[in-house]
Design an enzyme around this catalytic site. Structure first.
Site, PDB file in Angstrom:
ATOM      1  CG  ASP A  97      -0.117  -0.067   2.544  1.00 31.94           C
ATOM      2  OD1 ASP A  97       1.119   0.055   2.499  1.00 31.94           O
ATOM      3  OD2 ASP A  97      -0.751  -0.236   3.603  1.00 31.94           O
ATOM      4  CD  GLU A 119       0.655  -6.660   3.196  1.00 31.90           C
ATOM      5  OE1 GLU A 119       0.536  -5.437   3.042  1.00 31.90           O
ATOM      6  OE2 GLU A 119       1.448  -7.154   4.016  1.00 31.90           O
ATOM      7  CD  GLU A 133       0.282   4.493   4.530  1.00 31.45           C
ATOM      8  OE1 GLU A 133      -0.685   5.140   4.999  1.00 31.45           O
ATOM      9  OE2 GLU A 133       1.460   4.820   4.730  1.00 31.45           O
ATOM     10  CG  HIS A 213       6.044   4.396  10.035  1.00 34.31           C
ATOM     11  ND1 HIS A 213       5.242   4.570   8.934  1.00 34.31           N
ATOM     12  CD2 HIS A 213       5.999   3.076  10.318  1.00 34.31           C
ATOM     13  CE1 HIS A 213       4.754   3.401   8.556  1.00 34.31           C
ATOM     14  NE2 HIS A 213       5.205   2.477   9.379  1.00 34.31           N
ATOM     15  NE  ARG A 215       3.224  11.154   4.001  1.00 27.91           N
ATOM     16  CZ  ARG A 215       4.391  10.573   3.703  1.00 27.91           C
ATOM     17  NH1 ARG A 215       4.651   9.358   4.115  1.00 27.91           N
ATOM     18  NH2 ARG A 215       5.289  11.233   3.000  1.00 27.91           N
ATOM     19  CG  HIS A 246      10.320   5.641  10.189  1.00 28.57           C
ATOM     20  ND1 HIS A 246      10.557   6.590   9.231  1.00 28.57           N
ATOM     21  CD2 HIS A 246       9.748   4.592   9.542  1.00 28.57           C
ATOM     22  CE1 HIS A 246      10.140   6.144   8.055  1.00 28.57           C
ATOM     23  NE2 HIS A 246       9.649   4.930   8.212  1.00 28.57           N
TER      24      HIS A 246
HETATM   25  C1  UD1 Z   1       6.608   5.055   3.899  1.00 25.85           C
HETATM   26  C2  UD1 Z   1       5.261   4.640   3.320  1.00 25.85           C
HETATM   27  C3  UD1 Z   1       4.427   3.904   4.365  1.00 25.85           C
HETATM   28  C4  UD1 Z   1       5.216   2.763   4.970  1.00 25.85           C
HETATM   29  C5  UD1 Z   1       6.540   3.290   5.510  1.00 25.85           C
HETATM   30  C6  UD1 Z   1       7.369   2.149   6.035  1.00 25.85           C
HETATM   31  C7  UD1 Z   1       4.098   6.038   1.684  1.00 25.85           C
HETATM   32  C8  UD1 Z   1       3.321   7.256   1.434  1.00 25.85           C
HETATM   33  N1  UD1 Z   1       4.520   5.835   2.926  1.00 25.85           N
HETATM   34  O1  UD1 Z   1       6.388   6.040   4.894  1.00 25.85           O
HETATM   35  O2  UD1 Z   1       3.261   3.394   3.771  1.00 25.85           O
HETATM   36  O3  UD1 Z   1       4.455   2.197   6.012  1.00 25.85           O
HETATM   37  O4  UD1 Z   1       7.258   3.927   4.450  1.00 25.85           O
HETATM   38  O5  UD1 Z   1       8.421   2.604   6.828  1.00 25.85           O
HETATM   39  O6  UD1 Z   1       4.351   5.278   0.770  1.00 25.85           O
HETATM   40  N2  UD1 Z   1      13.901   8.622   5.242  1.00 25.85           N
HETATM   41  C9  UD1 Z   1      15.289   8.541   5.271  1.00 25.85           C
HETATM   42  N3  UD1 Z   1      15.879   7.337   4.985  1.00 25.85           N
HETATM   43  C10 UD1 Z   1      15.176   6.199   4.718  1.00 25.85           C
HETATM   44  C11 UD1 Z   1      13.766   6.283   4.735  1.00 25.85           C
HETATM   45  C12 UD1 Z   1      13.152   7.494   4.988  1.00 25.85           C
HETATM   46  O7  UD1 Z   1      15.956   9.528   5.507  1.00 25.85           O
HETATM   47  O8  UD1 Z   1      15.782   5.156   4.479  1.00 25.85           O
HETATM   48  C13 UD1 Z   1      13.238   9.930   5.490  1.00 25.85           C
HETATM   49  C14 UD1 Z   1      13.415  10.883   4.285  1.00 25.85           C
HETATM   50  O9  UD1 Z   1      13.565  12.185   4.761  1.00 25.85           O
HETATM   51  C15 UD1 Z   1      12.082  10.715   3.543  1.00 25.85           C
HETATM   52  C16 UD1 Z   1      11.127  10.572   4.721  1.00 25.85           C
HETATM   53  O10 UD1 Z   1      11.845   9.743   5.671  1.00 25.85           O
HETATM   54  O11 UD1 Z   1      11.761  11.805   2.712  1.00 25.85           O
HETATM   55  C17 UD1 Z   1       9.785   9.987   4.413  1.00 25.85           C
HETATM   56  O12 UD1 Z   1       9.863   8.795   3.656  1.00 25.85           O
HETATM   57  P1  UD1 Z   1       8.517   8.265   2.915  1.00 25.85           P
HETATM   58  O13 UD1 Z   1       8.805   6.968   2.247  1.00 25.85           O
HETATM   59  O14 UD1 Z   1       7.930   9.344   2.066  1.00 25.85           O
HETATM   60  O15 UD1 Z   1       7.499   8.088   4.094  1.00 25.85           O
HETATM   61  P2  UD1 Z   1       7.518   7.077   5.317  1.00 25.85           P
HETATM   62  O16 UD1 Z   1       6.975   7.817   6.472  1.00 25.85           O
HETATM   63  O17 UD1 Z   1       8.837   6.444   5.428  1.00 25.85           O
HETATM   64  N1  UDP Z   2      11.727  -3.369  11.017  1.00 26.31           N
HETATM   65  C1  UDP Z   2      13.124  -3.425  10.889  1.00 26.31           C
HETATM   66  N2  UDP Z   2      13.886  -2.571  11.646  1.00 26.31           N
HETATM   67  C2  UDP Z   2      13.335  -1.669  12.504  1.00 26.31           C
HETATM   68  C3  UDP Z   2      11.920  -1.606  12.608  1.00 26.31           C
HETATM   69  C4  UDP Z   2      11.146  -2.470  11.840  1.00 26.31           C
HETATM   70  O1  UDP Z   2      13.655  -4.232  10.132  1.00 26.31           O
HETATM   71  O2  UDP Z   2      14.088  -0.933  13.171  1.00 26.31           O
HETATM   72  C5  UDP Z   2      10.919  -4.273  10.175  1.00 26.31           C
HETATM   73  C6  UDP Z   2       9.822  -5.045  10.879  1.00 26.31           C
HETATM   74  O3  UDP Z   2      10.295  -6.313  11.308  1.00 26.31           O
HETATM   75  C7  UDP Z   2       8.750  -5.171   9.793  1.00 26.31           C
HETATM   76  C8  UDP Z   2       8.948  -3.939   8.941  1.00 26.31           C
HETATM   77  O4  UDP Z   2      10.246  -3.440   9.243  1.00 26.31           O
HETATM   78  O5  UDP Z   2       8.977  -6.307   8.965  1.00 26.31           O
HETATM   79  C9  UDP Z   2       7.905  -2.900   9.258  1.00 26.31           C
HETATM   80  O6  UDP Z   2       8.243  -1.702   8.631  1.00 26.31           O
HETATM   81  P1  UDP Z   2       7.519  -0.340   8.970  1.00 26.31           P
HETATM   82  O7  UDP Z   2       6.966  -0.377  10.341  1.00 26.31           O
HETATM   83  O8  UDP Z   2       8.479   0.741   8.621  1.00 26.31           O
HETATM   84  O9  UDP Z   2       6.360  -0.259   7.872  1.00 26.31           O
HETATM   85  P2  UDP Z   2       4.855  -0.844   7.813  1.00 26.31           P
HETATM   86  O10 UDP Z   2       4.904  -2.305   8.036  1.00 26.31           O
HETATM   87  O11 UDP Z   2       4.052  -0.111   8.840  1.00 26.31           O
HETATM   88  O12 UDP Z   2       4.409  -0.490   6.447  1.00 26.31           O
END
Ligand code: UD1
Ligand code: UDP
Length: 373
Positions: A97, A119, A133, A213, A215, A246
């Site tokens: 999602d 999924e 999502e 994390h 939004r 995160h």
């Molecule tokens: C995203 C997904 C969410 C998912 C989550 C898992 C969308 C809209 N959101 O949210 O569905 O549950 O990932 O974790 O698709 N950043 C870093 N390094 C990284 C990752 C993120 O610096 O490796 C920071 C960056 O500033 C980036 C921000 O996090 O711009 C947001 O990342 P983004 O993927 O847009 O949103 P998430 O909150 O991570």
């Molecule tokens: N996870 C990880 N390291 C962390 C936190 C979570 O590897 O520090 C793994 C966790 O086991 C799960 C996945 O990341 O498989 C969940 O990711 P996240 O919570 O970012 O996204 P969501 O599942 O909510 O989309």
């Protein structure tokens, strides 16, 4: 040869698609399989690629600091155009999602490839929860040709939306495939992160593992979450809270501002998957808003407080191993305190339970695609 393109971009998609990549690569006599990462995440994605030893054929390298949904969506569609035109896949696999999922589905639809949604069918049916999502998943469900639903309940959701039943396969969730694989492999390898964790996870101290994390929780929701965690830590000095934070700046900022400097709260960098699984297993209780963690924790027998108002993963709530607490400070504190002090309640919630799969989801997906004309 059937040509497969597997597309993902964030940490959870990578964890849940890694076993599918491995399963398809075992069948290189009938499939040519390539991986494209959008790199919607960067460091958190690379941690997963490293552990599962995946070298993507295409890396769009899109992540920008504090990115927004508009430009991310546009960049994914534009970036994928070249990949789709270069490889011309028959099948494109997307997961779950995220914005990568939704935008990659749309781009693949434009290319004429068949879209396989892994999924599929999870629903809250609240358009804005989780945001964005729920809509990403519904839109992908509309565009997809084949739907790999993790549970019977997710299949039912798709049937209610008039998706043809012959295009739906109940597979279990690939997260359980990943969990089983990594639990086995982690026993055989020296892992520095786990060695470091052993220094803060003490045998006689109850560990509460926290992640968050979403939004829709950014802003006031996160402030209430952090205040609740601070209160839990202050009331229960004998408990240790470990929180891999995160990397989203909208999460990092309030978490470090409110929770730094409290002795029994350890704020740490995101952990690579094997270390996180190790820590889940050693934890007494998990407090999270994560989708993936909600699925993994029941199979490790860990009670979970989910900081969301609704969940598209109701199976563990029904089974009694997950409680929804939203971002209500009092509720989070009260439920955590009950689980820390009420042994009967804790035992009832920590029953091993696995509604999300048996570790064979990827095998089922590959068989299904193999048998298509
Ligand atoms: C995203 C997904 C969410 C998912 C989550 C898992 C969308 C809209 N959101 O949210 O569905 O549950 O990932 O974790 O698709 N950043 C870093 N390094 C990284 C990752 C993120 O610096 O490796 C920071 C960056 O500033 C980036 C921000 O996090 O711009 C947001 O990342 P983004 O993927 O847009 O949103 P998430 O909150 O991570
Ligand atoms: N996870 C990880 N390291 C962390 C936190 C979570 O590897 O520090 C793994 C966790 O086991 C799960 C996945 O990341 O498989 C969940 O990711 P996240 O919570 O970012 O996204 P969501 O599942 O909510 O989309």
């Amino acid at each position: 040869m059937k040509k497969n393109l597997i597309v993902f971009g964030t940490r959870p998609e990578a964890i849940k698609m890694a076993p599918l990549v491995q399963e398809f690569k075992k069948h290189s006599d009938i499939f040519e399989t390539r991986v494209c990462v959008t790199a919607q995440h960067r460091e958190m994605l690379d941690q997963v690629l490293d552990f599962f030893n995946i070298q993507p054929e295409y890396d769009l390298n899109l992540m920008k600091a504090n990115q927004n949904l508009y430009s991310l969506t546009a960049d994914i569609i534009i970036g994928l155009k070249e990949v789709l035109e270069d490889f011309k896949p028959d099948y494109v696999y997307v997961h779950g999602d995220t914005t990568t999922t939704m935008a990659a589905s749309l781009a693949s639809f434009y290319s004429g490839a068949k879209i396989c949604h892994v999924e599929a069918g999870l629903r809250t049916n609240f358009k804005r929860t989780p945001f964005p999502e729920e809509m990403n998943r519904q839109l992908t469900g509309r565009i997809a040709d084949y739907h790999f639903a993790p549970t019977e309940a997710s299949k039912e959701n798709l049937l209610k939306e008039n998706i043809a039943s012959e295009t739906i396969l109940v597979t279990g969730n690939t997260v359980i495939d990943a969990l089983i694989d990594s639990s086995k492999r982690v026993e055989d390898i020296y892992n520095l992160e786990i060695e470091n964790l052993k220094k803060i996870v003490k045998k006689d101290v109850k560990t509460i593992l926290v992640t968050g994390h979403r939004r829709e929780n950014h802003g006031d929701g996160f402030i209430r979450i952090c205040e609740a965690l601070r209160e839990i830590a202050l009331i229960n000095q004998d408990v240790e809270i470990i929180y891999p934070v995160h990397l989203n700046p909208n999460v990092k900022r309030p978490v470090y501002e409110i929770l730094s400097g409290i002795d029994n709260i350890k704020l740490i960098e995101p952990l690579a998957y094997p270390a996180f699984v190790w820590l889940m297993d050693k934890s007494y209780l998990i407090i999270t808003d994560s989708g993936g963690v909600q699925e993994e924790a029941p199979s490790l027998g860990k009670p979970v407080l989910v900081m969301r108002e609704s969940t598209e993963r109701p199976e563990a709530v029904v089974a009694g191993t997950v409680i929804l607490v939203g971002t209500n400070k009092e509720l989070i504190v009260n439920e955590a305190n009950k689980l820390l002090n009420d042994e009967d309640k804790y035992t009832r919630m920590s029953v091993l339970h696995n509604p999300y799969g048996d570790g064979k989801a990827c095998e089922r997906i590959v068989n299904y695609i193999s048998n298509l004309e």
